[in-house]
Design a protein around this motif. Structure first.
Motif, mmCIF file in Angstrom:
data_model
loop_
_atom_site.group_PDB
_atom_site.id
_atom_site.type_symbol
_atom_site.label_atom_id
_atom_site.label_comp_id
_atom_site.label_asym_id
_atom_site.label_seq_id
_atom_site.Cartn_x
_atom_site.Cartn_y
_atom_site.Cartn_z
ATOM 1 N N ILE A 44 0.869 -1.181 0.000
ATOM 2 C CA ILE A 44 0.000 0.000 0.000
ATOM 3 C C ILE A 44 0.902 1.226 0.000
ATOM 4 C CG2 ILE A 44 -1.759 1.298 1.259
ATOM 5 C CD1 ILE A 44 -2.726 -1.363 2.413
ATOM 6 N N ASP A 45 0.783 2.045 -1.042
ATOM 7 C CA ASP A 45 1.619 3.243 -1.187
ATOM 8 C C ASP A 45 3.103 2.910 -1.022
ATOM 9 O OD1 ASP A 45 -0.657 4.834 -1.600
ATOM 10 O OD2 ASP A 45 -0.915 5.154 0.562
ATOM 11 N N GLY A 46 3.527 1.793 -1.606
ATOM 12 C CA GLY A 46 4.921 1.410 -1.610
ATOM 13 C C GLY A 46 5.434 0.756 -0.337
ATOM 14 N N ALA A 47 4.549 0.538 0.632
ATOM 15 C CA ALA A 47 4.976 -0.087 1.890
ATOM 16 C C ALA A 47 4.202 -1.383 2.116
ATOM 17 C CB ALA A 47 4.744 0.863 3.061
ATOM 18 N N ALA A 48 4.917 -2.409 2.562
ATOM 19 C CA ALA A 48 4.282 -3.699 2.835
ATOM 20 C C ALA A 48 3.495 -3.617 4.139
ATOM 21 C CB ALA A 48 5.339 -4.792 2.924
ATOM 22 N N GLN A 49 2.252 -4.085 4.091
ATOM 23 C CA GLN A 49 1.347 -4.068 5.240
ATOM 24 C C GLN A 49 0.799 -5.476 5.461
ATOM 25 O OE1 GLN A 49 0.381 -1.092 6.917
ATOM 26 N NE2 GLN A 49 1.795 0.080 5.652
#
Length: 194
Positions: A44-49
């Motif tokens: 999400i928006d370049g970050a792993a969640q």
């Protein structure tokens, strides 16, 4: 996802709810029921969640606790991976077609007599959470970076069946992630940081 794939290649043994309580004697010949949980990771928006759920407060077992989507393996499930995928669809509306299974982490034995196989998976595309109202109060994200940082974890304790039981917790904002979920995530953190 490269970091997670590398972590899957590292050796580590199974874990249990009893890891921090070496004095507990488990009954010989105990029967453990197989279960699978999905550890869904979404960019999400370049970050792993990581997607987690808050269990419904009216449930008999583990009410209000933070958990992965998943559950026991049913007769119709080919294996625990299939059980995890089926349960994720039922509990949060995540279609199996929108999942790329990366692999499985070592099993985890729970105090409720399950041997839980965590299934690490990539969510391929955004989707709308559809919490199953009978089981799930909330679905939310936690940054993978927080969960794979060993210093995010604390060891706490509470009385259970007349004895002090120690366990891992990895608090995040308003969410108190503890018990089996935190222990499985702590195992992943150990593999990522190895």
């Amino acid at each position: 996802m490269t970091t997670l794939l590398a972590a899957l290649q590292r050796d580590s043994g199974p874990s249990s709810d009893f890891d921090l309580n070496p004095g507990v004697e488990l009954p010989a010949g105990r029967k453990l029921r197989p279960a699978g949980v999905l550890v869904p990771v979404q960019m999400i928006d370049g970050a792993a969640q990581v997607i987690l759920t808050k269990r419904a407060s009216h449930l008999k077992h583990h009410p209000g606790q933070i958990a992965f989507p998943g559950g026991k393996q049913d007769e119709g499930d080919v294996d625990v991976v299939a059980a995890a995928l089926r349960e994720a669809q039922e509990e949060i509306g995540l279609s199996p077609e929108n999942v790329r299974v990366l692999g499985t982490l070592p099993s985890h034995e729970t105090v409720t007599s399950f041997t839980v196989t965590p299934v690490l998976a990539e969510v391929k595309a955004p989707f709308d959470f559809v919490p199953e109202s009978g089981e799930v109060d909330e679905v939310f994200h936690v940054p993978l970076s927080h969960l794979v940082t060993p210093s995010s974890y604390v060891i706490e304790g509470r009385r259970w069946r007349g004895q002090l039981r120690r366990y891992y917790a990895v608090p995040y904002g308003p969410y108190y992630i503890w018990g089996a979920t935190a222990r499985i995530l702590r195992g992943l953190a150990e593999r990522v940081s190895a």
